[in-house]
Design an enzyme around this catalytic site. Sequence first.
Site, PDB file in Angstrom:
ATOM      1  N   LYS A  71      -0.176 -46.891  33.989  1.00 17.05           N
ATOM      2  CA  LYS A  71       0.705 -46.261  32.997  1.00 17.05           C
ATOM      3  C   LYS A  71       0.420 -44.771  32.894  1.00 17.05           C
ATOM      4  O   LYS A  71      -0.675 -44.286  33.204  1.00 17.05           O
ATOM      5  CB  LYS A  71       0.598 -46.914  31.613  1.00 17.05           C
ATOM      6  CG  LYS A  71      -0.777 -46.837  30.922  1.00 17.05           C
ATOM      7  CD  LYS A  71      -1.038 -45.533  30.168  1.00 17.05           C
ATOM      8  CE  LYS A  71      -2.432 -45.518  29.571  1.00 17.05           C
ATOM      9  NZ  LYS A  71      -2.992 -44.163  29.412  1.00 17.05           N
ATOM     10  N   ASP A  76      -4.520 -50.837  25.356  1.00 19.25           N
ATOM     11  CA  ASP A  76      -3.426 -50.632  26.313  1.00 19.25           C
ATOM     12  C   ASP A  76      -3.014 -51.916  27.033  1.00 19.25           C
ATOM     13  O   ASP A  76      -2.039 -51.909  27.798  1.00 19.25           O
ATOM     14  CB  ASP A  76      -3.841 -49.609  27.390  1.00 19.25           C
ATOM     15  CG  ASP A  76      -4.006 -48.199  26.829  1.00 19.25           C
ATOM     16  OD1 ASP A  76      -3.517 -47.935  25.709  1.00 19.25           O
ATOM     17  OD2 ASP A  76      -4.632 -47.382  27.520  1.00 19.25           O
TER      18      ASP A  76
HETATM   19  O1  C5P Z   1      -8.995 -50.271  23.010  1.00 19.71           O
HETATM   20  P1  C5P Z   1      -9.955 -49.811  24.049  1.00 19.71           P
HETATM   21  O2  C5P Z   1     -11.123 -50.747  24.186  1.00 19.71           O
HETATM   22  O3  C5P Z   1      -9.324 -49.531  25.358  1.00 19.71           O
HETATM   23  O4  C5P Z   1     -10.504 -48.438  23.531  1.00 19.71           O
HETATM   24  C1  C5P Z   1     -11.676 -47.867  24.070  1.00 19.71           C
HETATM   25  C2  C5P Z   1     -12.207 -46.790  23.117  1.00 19.71           C
HETATM   26  O5  C5P Z   1     -11.278 -45.689  23.103  1.00 19.71           O
HETATM   27  C3  C5P Z   1     -12.334 -47.206  21.671  1.00 19.71           C
HETATM   28  O6  C5P Z   1     -13.572 -47.827  21.406  1.00 19.71           O
HETATM   29  C4  C5P Z   1     -12.217 -45.865  20.962  1.00 19.71           C
HETATM   30  O7  C5P Z   1     -13.420 -45.148  21.036  1.00 19.71           O
HETATM   31  C5  C5P Z   1     -11.196 -45.122  21.804  1.00 19.71           C
HETATM   32  N1  C5P Z   1      -9.808 -45.263  21.295  1.00 19.71           N
HETATM   33  C6  C5P Z   1      -9.465 -44.599  20.135  1.00 19.71           C
HETATM   34  N2  C5P Z   1      -8.183 -44.713  19.649  1.00 19.71           N
HETATM   35  C7  C5P Z   1      -7.264 -45.455  20.297  1.00 19.71           C
HETATM   36  C8  C5P Z   1      -7.597 -46.134  21.486  1.00 19.71           C
HETATM   37  C9  C5P Z   1      -8.894 -46.020  21.961  1.00 19.71           C
HETATM   38  O8  C5P Z   1     -10.285 -43.897  19.534  1.00 19.71           O
HETATM   39  N3  C5P Z   1      -6.022 -45.523  19.802  1.00 19.71           N
END
Ligand code: C5P
Length: 307
Positions: free
Chosen positions: A11, A142
């Site tokens: 993406k 995502d």
């Molecule tokens: O959701 P995911 O595990 O992919 O996110 C990884 C890290 O990215 C989260 O722990 C956070 O630190 C950061 N993140 C964030 N805000 C979002 C998505 C991700 O701060 N909307």
Amino acid sequence: MSSVRAVAPAKINLSLRVRALRPDGYHEITTVFHAVSLADEVTVGEAVPGTGRVVTTTGERAGSVPLGDDNIAGRAAVALARHVGLADPDVTIDIAKSIPVAAGMAGGSADAAAALVALRRFWHLDVSDGDLSGIAARIGSDVPFSLMGGTARGTGRGEMLTPVLTSGELHWVIALIDAELSTPAVYAEWDRLLAAGAVTPAGDEADADAPLLAALRHGDPHGVAAHLVNDLQPAAVVLRPHLRGVLDAGVELGALAGMVSGSGPTCVFLVEGREAAIALAAEMSGTGLVRGVRHAVGPAPGARVVA
Ligand code: C5P
């Protein structure tokens, strides 16, 4: 059935607007996700009983993918099994990478999404798309979009999706960078820039992306180029200063626009069509600034089982 194969797309965030940090450690965002033709392939199969999840990787920087309990496709397998009341499964998960690792293109999320649809078929599970999306959201912000594909608005931490109407195709030149960036590190840098007054959080206007959505609806790449926005770009450029030169080079060489993809460091360039993409890809690879280039087309479908 001895194995099932699925593919899931990379993406690009056509718009990524970041609000303040939430108490749960995530940032509230509004985004426009766009799936492109660069895709990873995941094949699931029988494992010897008692061996648990056996994850292997091949392809694009496959050596950087964690293979143990941290592997996101393996975590997807456990989450899906638990959802239907199964114990931790014995399963092989082979991931063929084309999406760059830790590069802002949701490569890990694609692997998780492909694993979910492959395993639903492999285990003959009666799990709805809605339930699969709920499981996906618990694996990563995502992952629901990697399941859905196409073009979609995302809110919350990116997991709440509404499809976006588009016409035609967008052609992208993807510049692979000889570096990785961790998403939490880029968000943490954005927090530091916010505290220093160097960036401002996105406001609450619901229609901030209206011009972008109109350009997508009309299939107008110039309009899309004029309204691309990535609030994480300044943070990625602070952490990897050479991205500035890559972005400048792409535009000097004729891209309609360039930006960092998601949390980076991959840089993506929107061009007018296929021929312009092939020409820019050749020029970019001659600059010596990038590790490689790819031509990709969007929107692409979400995760799906392939024959
Ligand atoms: O959701 P995911 O595990 O992919 O996110 C990884 C890290 O990215 C989260 O722990 C956070 O630190 C950061 N993140 C964030 N805000 C979002 C998505 C991700 O701060 N909307």
